[in-house]
Structures are given as structure tokens and as C-alpha cells.
Design a protein around this motif. Structure first.
Motif, PDB file in Angstrom:
ATOM      1  N   CYS A 257     -10.609   0.149   3.433  1.00 25.61           N
ATOM      2  CA  CYS A 257      -9.743  -0.109   3.240  1.00 25.61           C
ATOM      3  C   CYS A 257      -8.968   1.052   2.778  1.00 25.61           C
ATOM      4  CB  CYS A 257      -9.151  -1.480   1.472  1.00 25.61           C
ATOM      5  SG  CYS A 257      -7.639  -0.789   1.474  1.00 25.61           S
ATOM      6  N   LEU A 258      -7.293   1.868   3.583  1.00 24.55           N
ATOM      7  CA  LEU A 258      -7.175   2.931   3.202  1.00 24.55           C
ATOM      8  C   LEU A 258      -6.563   3.664   1.742  1.00 24.55           C
ATOM      9  CD1 LEU A 258      -4.641   3.349   6.395  1.00 24.55           C
ATOM     10  CD2 LEU A 258      -7.044   4.089   6.149  1.00 24.55           C
TER      11      LEU A 258
ATOM     12  N   HIS B  49      -4.009  -8.530   1.309  1.00 26.14           N
ATOM     13  CA  HIS B  49      -2.792  -7.310   0.456  1.00 26.14           C
ATOM     14  C   HIS B  49      -1.482  -7.597  -0.367  1.00 26.14           C
ATOM     15  CE1 HIS B  49      -5.210  -3.924   0.117  1.00 26.14           C
ATOM     16  NE2 HIS B  49      -4.940  -3.634   1.316  1.00 26.14           N
TER      17      HIS B  49
ATOM     18  N   HIS C  95      -7.102  -8.888   5.966  1.00 26.60           N
ATOM     19  CA  HIS C  95      -7.503  -8.120   5.371  1.00 26.60           C
ATOM     20  C   HIS C  95      -5.595  -7.571   5.022  1.00 26.60           C
ATOM     21  CE1 HIS C  95      -9.308  -4.204   3.995  1.00 26.60           C
ATOM     22  NE2 HIS C  95      -7.462  -3.854   4.004  1.00 26.60           N
TER      23      HIS C  95
ATOM     24  N   GLN D 108       0.724  -1.465  -0.203  1.00 19.74           N
ATOM     25  CA  GLN D 108      -0.007  -0.090   0.258  1.00 19.74           C
ATOM     26  C   GLN D 108       0.588   1.680   0.119  1.00 19.74           C
ATOM     27  OE1 GLN D 108      -2.768  -1.527   3.464  1.00 19.74           O
ATOM     28  NE2 GLN D 108      -4.426  -0.427   2.099  1.00 19.74           N
TER      29      GLN D 108
HETATM   30 ZN    ZN Z   1      -6.495  -2.485   2.998  1.00 20.80          ZN
END
Ligand code: ZN
Length: 174
Positions: A97-98, A143, A139, A56
Motif C-alpha cells: 500500500c502506498l 480505503h 483494496h 490517501q
Molecule cells: Zn492502499
């Protein structure tokens, strides 16, 4: 990675293709890894999230950090994690989700699970958790495989999130 490069890291957004890559295991446990985790915690807290995975921020390594809302100093990093004991009761709950702002998806996950990983010094760690923390681990481990909450949308979620996803897609292209 230099301090300057760490400062420029930001949370990348859907549909950035880096969010779709399977991440590589971490093999070097050094100050760079610790600095990366610290920077990720900073970004996670700024965004008021409880978890953030290395992809991310555009780093394709198997590492994520997990925190507690309102307690910026309470966090943990999990390196090369694997999940186990996922075969108990499941529960559906809404997740965000960011990397996918303004999108919420109802996802069924195991209520509790075990995680085996390494800490930032390369030492083995193992924990069991339930509810929100177990959901966060599942979660974040998704990713690390390039899997996102948008892959698990029901038809109703697809309708509800269509405009937000379109906005993110045109922002990414633009
Ligand atoms: Zn996420």
C-alpha cells in the motif's frame, strides 16, 4: 481546491488517522474533482503504484484512481463505487500500500468482481475484472471505508512487518 492546494497534496502515511475514516459520497462533479483525480494519478505514478484512493491524499471522498504500471496515461477514476459478485473463487496474494511503505500482507480476495460507480462527470459506469485489477478495486474500496491491509495481517505477517510498522509509527509521531 486551488492549483496551489493541489500541488501541496501528498500521499499520507500510516498511522495518519485520516486513513481510518469512512469517506463521504461525492455529490459535485466539477473541474475540482477532475483536477483532484489528475493530481492523484500524478502522485500514484510517481510512487509507481497501480491504485490510489482519495483518503490517501487526505481527502475523505469516495473516489479512487487505478492505473497501469509503465503506462502513465492509462488510468480510470471510480467515484462512489460499490463492488458486487465477490462470491466466486478466492485467492491469496501479497499486497502493499502506498500509504504503508515496506509492509506486505498476504490477503485473500475474490479473484474477480464487478464494480458499479460514477465517472468524473457523474455518469454511471460498470465493469467486471479479474486478478490484479479486481484485487486493486477491492483494496481501494477498503480505503474508502477506512480499512487497511494491516487489519488483515496473519500472525506471520504481524511478525514480518512489526519493525516497518514501528518505524512508520515513530515517524508519524516525530
Ligand atoms: Zn492502499
Amino acid at each position: 481546491m486551488s492549483d496551489l492546494e493541489l500541488d501541496t497534496l501528498t500521499i499520507i502515511k500510516y498511522p495518519d488517522p485520516r486513513l481510518r475514516k469512512a469517506c463521504d459520497p461525492v455529490t459535485v462533479f466539477d473541474d475540482n474533482l477532475r483536477a483532484l483525480a489528475t493530481r492523484m494519478v500524478e502522485l500514484m505514478n510517481q510512487a509507481e503504484g497501480i491504485g490510489l484512493a482519495a483518503p490517501q491524499v487526505g481527502i475523505l471522498s469516495q473516489m479512487f484512481v487505478c492505473g497501469v504500471i509503465g503506462k502513465p496515461d492509462e488510468w480510470m477514476a471510480f467515484v462512489n463505487p460499490t463492488l458486487a459478485d465477490l462470491d466466486g473463487p478466492m485467492e491469496a496474494a501479497e499486497e502493499g500500500c502506498l500509504s504503508i511503505p515496506d509492509v506486505n500482507v498476504t490477503i485473500r480476495r475474490a479473484v474477480s468482481c464487478r464494480i458499479d460507480a460514477l465517472d468524473l462527470d457523474g455518469n454511471p459506469i460498470a465493469y467486471t475484472a479479474s486478478d490484479l485489477i479486481a484485487r486493486c478495486w477491492q483494496h481501494e474500496c477498503d480505503h474508502l471505508q477506512g480499512r487497511l491491509i494491516v487489519d488483515r495481517m496473519s500472525p506471520a505477517d504481524q511478525v514480518a512487518n512489526r519493525r516497518a510498522l514501528k518505524r512508520l509509527e515513530s515517524r508519524f509521531r516525530g
